[in-house]
Design a protein around this motif. Structure first.
Motif, short mmCIF file in Angstrom:
data_model
loop_
_atom_site.label_atom_id
_atom_site.label_comp_id
_atom_site.label_asym_id
_atom_site.label_seq_id
_atom_site.Cartn_x
_atom_site.Cartn_y
_atom_site.Cartn_z
N SER A 132 40.70 32.41 41.46
CA SER A 132 41.38 32.98 39.59
C SER A 132 40.92 34.47 39.39
O SER A 132 40.75 35.15 40.27
CB SER A 132 39.86 31.97 38.93
N ASP A 133 41.28 34.64 38.43
CA ASP A 133 41.40 36.84 38.31
C ASP A 133 39.72 37.18 37.86
O ASP A 133 39.45 38.39 38.75
CB ASP A 133 41.80 36.41 36.68
N GLU A 134 39.52 36.38 37.73
CA GLU A 134 37.54 36.20 37.76
C GLU A 134 37.37 36.47 39.21
O GLU A 134 36.37 37.58 39.66
CB GLU A 134 36.93 35.52 36.31
N GLN A 135 37.37 35.79 39.89
CA GLN A 135 37.30 35.44 41.28
C GLN A 135 37.57 36.75 42.14
O GLN A 135 36.82 37.26 42.99
CB GLN A 135 37.45 34.13 41.87
N ILE A 136 38.93 37.02 41.82
CA ILE A 136 38.66 38.32 42.40
C ILE A 136 38.56 39.87 41.96
O ILE A 136 37.99 39.98 42.42
CB ILE A 136 40.77 38.87 42.08
N ARG A 137 37.84 40.32 40.78
CA ARG A 137 37.21 40.48 40.29
C ARG A 137 36.14 40.84 41.06
O ARG A 137 35.14 42.11 41.32
CB ARG A 137 36.76 40.81 39.15
N THR A 138 35.19 39.72 41.06
CA THR A 138 34.36 39.80 42.11
C THR A 138 34.19 39.79 42.98
O THR A 138 33.48 40.81 43.71
CB THR A 138 33.39 38.17 41.18
N LEU A 139 34.93 39.42 44.13
CA LEU A 139 35.22 39.81 45.33
C LEU A 139 34.83 41.18 44.97
O LEU A 139 35.21 41.86 46.36
CB LEU A 139 36.77 39.54 46.23
N ALA A 140 36.20 41.72 44.16
CA ALA A 140 36.56 43.29 44.54
C ALA A 140 35.30 44.49 44.29
O ALA A 140 34.97 44.84 44.64
CB ALA A 140 37.64 43.79 43.40
N ALA A 141 34.28 43.22 43.10
CA ALA A 141 33.34 44.08 43.37
C ALA A 141 32.25 43.90 44.66
O ALA A 141 31.44 45.23 44.77
CB ALA A 141 31.82 43.24 42.08
N TYR A 142 32.30 43.37 44.86
CA TYR A 142 31.05 43.12 45.97
C TYR A 142 31.92 44.42 47.37
O TYR A 142 31.20 45.11 47.80
CB TYR A 142 31.19 41.76 46.99
N VAL A 143 32.82 44.08 47.78
CA VAL A 143 33.81 44.82 48.53
C VAL A 143 33.60 46.11 48.17
O VAL A 143 33.19 47.42 48.72
CB VAL A 143 35.60 44.49 48.96
#
Length: 150
Positions: A132-143
């Motif tokens: 989801s867009d939310e999951q992508i934002r969390t992945l990007a935060a971690y990366v």
């Protein structure tokens, strides 16, 4: 006198004025200047303004889950079998900003844009998953945290 106590005392006249006006006084949002990106990052523990520690933790769990990003980038982003090391702070397909990382994860990297011959496969949009867009934002935060360690 501490700065915290001074700030509390300075707020008393403003609170009284609000009470005296019946609580209907509001300050227009445009009247206060927006904090710079550096100020926003500093007030958020060094993270980008749109990122929270909870997002980083969620992204860590998602990134390092079985059959996820770590399949190509390695556990903790440290140079897996088909993706670059994300901990170096060097970026080939983005400027390294949080928004840039969100874009790369969302759009992927086509095979013809992959710069290292040992990375034989493209990065599929959304990492090849139905994040989801939310999951992508969390992945990007971690990366983002991987490449911006102090």
């Amino acid at each position: 006198m501490s700065a915290h106590r001074i700030a509390r005392l300075a707020a008393i006249p403003a609170a009284f004025a609000l009470f005296a006006c019946g609580g209907s006084h509001t300050t227009p949002a445009a009247s206060a200047p927006a904090p710079s990106a550096n100020v926003a990052a500093a007030s958020n523990g060094g993270l980008p303004a749109d990122v929270t520690p909870a997002m980083v933790a969620a992204g860590d769990s998602l990134f390092n889950a079985p059959r996820s990003c770590n399949g190509c980038h390695g556990k903790g982003g440290t140079n897996g079998r088909n993706g670059p090391d994300l901990t170096t702070g060097k970026y080939e397909h983005t400027d390294g900003s949080y928004a840039g990382i969100v874009k790369v994860i969302t759009d992927g990297i086509p095979k013809n844009e992959i710069k290292h011959p040992e990375h034989r496969f493209p990065m599929r949009p959304r990492g090849g998953h139905d994040y989801s867009d939310e999951q992508i934002r969390t992945l990007a935060a971690y990366v983002w945290t991987l490449g911006h360690r102090q």
